[in-house]
Design a protein around this motif. Sequence first.
Motif, PDB file in Angstrom:
ATOM      1  N   HIS A 126       7.513   7.607 -15.599  1.00 56.89           N
ATOM      2  CA  HIS A 126       6.626   7.976 -15.274  1.00 56.89           C
ATOM      3  C   HIS A 126       5.790   6.812 -14.985  1.00 56.89           C
ATOM      4  CE1 HIS A 126       6.994  11.668 -12.789  1.00 56.89           C
ATOM      5  NE2 HIS A 126       7.263  12.555 -13.651  1.00 56.89           N
ATOM      6  N   ILE A 127       5.018   6.637 -16.331  1.00 59.12           N
ATOM      7  CA  ILE A 127       4.500   5.478 -16.989  1.00 59.12           C
ATOM      8  C   ILE A 127       5.723   3.811 -16.200  1.00 59.12           C
ATOM      9  CG2 ILE A 127       3.970   3.397 -18.534  1.00 59.12           C
ATOM     10  CD1 ILE A 127       2.900   5.935 -20.457  1.00 59.12           C
ATOM     11  N   LYS A 128       6.370   3.510 -16.159  1.00 55.54           N
ATOM     12  CA  LYS A 128       7.542   2.584 -15.860  1.00 55.54           C
ATOM     13  C   LYS A 128       7.184   3.276 -14.436  1.00 55.54           C
ATOM     14  CE  LYS A 128      12.168   1.231 -15.448  1.00 55.54           C
ATOM     15  NZ  LYS A 128      13.366   1.268 -15.214  1.00 55.54           N
ATOM     16  N   ALA A 129       7.312   3.646 -13.305  1.00 56.84           N
ATOM     17  CA  ALA A 129       7.269   4.374 -11.560  1.00 56.84           C
ATOM     18  C   ALA A 129       5.589   3.568 -11.824  1.00 56.84           C
ATOM     19  CB  ALA A 129       7.738   4.890 -11.503  1.00 56.84           C
ATOM     20  N   LEU A 130       4.874   4.106 -12.590  1.00 56.72           N
ATOM     21  CA  LEU A 130       3.564   2.916 -12.193  1.00 56.72           C
ATOM     22  C   LEU A 130       3.221   1.734 -12.736  1.00 56.72           C
ATOM     23  CD1 LEU A 130       1.617   5.851 -13.315  1.00 56.72           C
ATOM     24  CD2 LEU A 130       1.666   5.058 -11.447  1.00 56.72           C
ATOM     25  N   MET A 131       3.868   1.489 -13.195  1.00 55.90           N
ATOM     26  CA  MET A 131       4.382  -0.306 -14.027  1.00 55.90           C
ATOM     27  C   MET A 131       5.139  -1.273 -12.773  1.00 55.90           C
ATOM     28  SD  MET A 131       4.898  -0.183 -18.512  1.00 55.90           S
ATOM     29  CE  MET A 131       5.106  -2.237 -18.350  1.00 55.90           C
ATOM     30  N   VAL A 132       5.475  -0.388 -12.169  1.00 60.21           N
ATOM     31  CA  VAL A 132       6.913  -2.016 -11.338  1.00 60.21           C
ATOM     32  C   VAL A 132       5.899  -2.034 -10.165  1.00 60.21           C
ATOM     33  CG1 VAL A 132       8.829  -0.898  -9.390  1.00 60.21           C
ATOM     34  CG2 VAL A 132       9.729  -0.100 -11.912  1.00 60.21           C
ATOM     35  N   VAL A 133       4.986  -0.822  -9.206  1.00 61.48           N
ATOM     36  CA  VAL A 133       3.992  -0.951  -8.467  1.00 61.48           C
ATOM     37  C   VAL A 133       2.404  -1.805  -8.727  1.00 61.48           C
ATOM     38  CG1 VAL A 133       5.196   1.100  -6.719  1.00 61.48           C
ATOM     39  CG2 VAL A 133       3.294   1.221  -8.217  1.00 61.48           C
ATOM     40  N   GLY A 134       2.816  -1.906  -9.742  1.00 56.12           N
ATOM     41  CA  GLY A 134       1.616  -2.755 -10.401  1.00 56.12           C
ATOM     42  C   GLY A 134      -0.220  -2.339 -10.628  1.00 56.12           C
ATOM     43  N   LEU A 135       0.167  -0.396 -10.868  1.00 59.09           N
ATOM     44  CA  LEU A 135      -0.792   0.151 -10.356  1.00 59.09           C
ATOM     45  C   LEU A 135      -1.312   0.507 -12.465  1.00 59.09           C
ATOM     46  CD1 LEU A 135      -0.721   2.812  -8.426  1.00 59.09           C
ATOM     47  CD2 LEU A 135      -2.181   1.001  -8.169  1.00 59.09           C
ATOM     48  N   ILE A 136      -0.336   0.071 -13.119  1.00 54.74           N
ATOM     49  CA  ILE A 136      -1.083  -0.312 -14.428  1.00 54.74           C
ATOM     50  C   ILE A 136      -0.137  -0.610 -15.099  1.00 54.74           C
ATOM     51  CG2 ILE A 136      -1.120   2.189 -14.706  1.00 54.74           C
ATOM     52  CD1 ILE A 136       0.862   2.507 -16.862  1.00 54.74           C
ATOM     53  N   SER A 137      -0.846  -1.751 -16.511  1.00 54.95           N
ATOM     54  CA  SER A 137      -0.214  -2.410 -17.440  1.00 54.95           C
ATOM     55  C   SER A 137       0.291  -1.898 -19.123  1.00 54.95           C
ATOM     56  CB  SER A 137      -0.693  -3.737 -17.440  1.00 54.95           C
ATOM     57  OG  SER A 137      -1.379  -3.367 -17.795  1.00 54.95           O
ATOM     58  N   GLN A 138       0.590  -2.275 -19.386  1.00 63.02           N
ATOM     59  CA  GLN A 138       0.933  -1.295 -21.092  1.00 63.02           C
ATOM     60  C   GLN A 138       1.081  -2.363 -21.839  1.00 63.02           C
ATOM     61  OE1 GLN A 138       4.907  -0.034 -21.932  1.00 63.02           O
ATOM     62  NE2 GLN A 138       4.169   2.052 -22.173  1.00 63.02           N
ATOM     63  N   ALA A 177       1.043  -1.283   0.520  1.00 60.87           N
ATOM     64  CA  ALA A 177      -0.029  -0.257   0.045  1.00 60.87           C
ATOM     65  C   ALA A 177       0.365   1.368  -0.147  1.00 60.87           C
ATOM     66  CB  ALA A 177      -0.389  -0.103   1.440  1.00 60.87           C
ATOM     67  N   ALA A 178       1.742   1.028   0.762  1.00 60.97           N
ATOM     68  CA  ALA A 178       3.071   2.747   0.667  1.00 60.97           C
ATOM     69  C   ALA A 178       3.542   2.402  -0.356  1.00 60.97           C
ATOM     70  CB  ALA A 178       3.875   2.088   1.942  1.00 60.97           C
ATOM     71  N   ALA A 179       3.733   1.473  -1.285  1.00 56.67           N
ATOM     72  CA  ALA A 179       4.250   1.712  -2.751  1.00 56.67           C
ATOM     73  C   ALA A 179       3.305   2.343  -3.621  1.00 56.67           C
ATOM     74  CB  ALA A 179       5.016   0.481  -3.184  1.00 56.67           C
ATOM     75  N   HIS A 180       2.672   1.591  -3.255  1.00 56.51           N
ATOM     76  CA  HIS A 180       1.317   2.633  -4.397  1.00 56.51           C
ATOM     77  C   HIS A 180       1.330   3.839  -4.142  1.00 56.51           C
ATOM     78  CE1 HIS A 180      -0.108  -2.358  -4.466  1.00 56.51           C
ATOM     79  NE2 HIS A 180      -0.137  -1.834  -5.663  1.00 56.51           N
ATOM     80  N   LEU A 181       0.813   3.763  -3.066  1.00 56.87           N
ATOM     81  CA  LEU A 181       0.536   5.580  -2.149  1.00 56.87           C
ATOM     82  C   LEU A 181       1.649   6.032  -2.547  1.00 56.87           C
ATOM     83  CD1 LEU A 181      -0.866   4.840   0.896  1.00 56.87           C
ATOM     84  CD2 LEU A 181      -2.255   5.679  -1.616  1.00 56.87           C
ATOM     85  N   VAL A 207      -7.923   0.997  -2.619  1.00 53.06           N
ATOM     86  CA  VAL A 207      -9.325   1.536  -1.430  1.00 53.06           C
ATOM     87  C   VAL A 207      -9.618   0.396  -0.498  1.00 53.06           C
ATOM     88  CG1 VAL A 207     -11.440   2.322  -1.740  1.00 53.06           C
ATOM     89  CG2 VAL A 207      -9.819   2.729  -3.825  1.00 53.06           C
ATOM     90  N   ASP A 208      -9.265  -0.972  -0.928  1.00 53.04           N
ATOM     91  CA  ASP A 208     -10.364  -1.607  -0.071  1.00 53.04           C
ATOM     92  C   ASP A 208      -9.261  -1.273   1.919  1.00 53.04           C
ATOM     93  OD1 ASP A 208     -12.530  -2.394  -1.776  1.00 53.04           O
ATOM     94  OD2 ASP A 208     -11.072  -4.248  -1.873  1.00 53.04           O
ATOM     95  N   PHE A 209      -7.904  -1.184   1.139  1.00 54.12           N
ATOM     96  CA  PHE A 209      -6.856  -1.601   2.239  1.00 54.12           C
ATOM     97  C   PHE A 209      -6.700  -0.014   3.082  1.00 54.12           C
ATOM     98  CE2 PHE A 209      -3.279   0.217   4.179  1.00 54.12           C
ATOM     99  CZ  PHE A 209      -2.357  -0.401   4.552  1.00 54.12           C
ATOM    100  N   LEU A 210      -7.238   0.545   2.428  1.00 55.68           N
ATOM    101  CA  LEU A 210      -7.933   2.471   3.093  1.00 55.68           C
ATOM    102  C   LEU A 210      -9.139   2.232   3.987  1.00 55.68           C
ATOM    103  CD1 LEU A 210      -6.066   4.311   0.173  1.00 55.68           C
ATOM    104  CD2 LEU A 210      -4.959   3.899   2.121  1.00 55.68           C
TER     105      LEU A 210
END
Length: 105
Positions: A52-64, A6-10, A84-87
Amino acid sequence: MKLDAAAAHLEALGNPTRLKIYRALVRAGDAGLPVGRLQDKLKIAPSTLSHHIKALMVVGLISQVREATTLVCHANYDVMRGLVDFLVAECCTGVAECSDTKSAA
């Protein structure tokens, strides 16, 4: 979801440019957005967008995915829902503890 995930995503979403990218992809729905369209829409330099896309992909928030010669980005809705469920998982649970403490005093 675990606290570290969760911390990595945030942390990834804590950057204004990454948050703009992510919100644009969430709004795009399941179809996602081609990288070029995302660049035009958000007016972000190609190298900056790629970073920035790479940073979002690394944490799994987006895929390409590659569709012929086009790279298309997609929001990962399962990860978003998990975050969101975690929060909200323990929303207001401290309220009962606060009332119990006040009652005992």
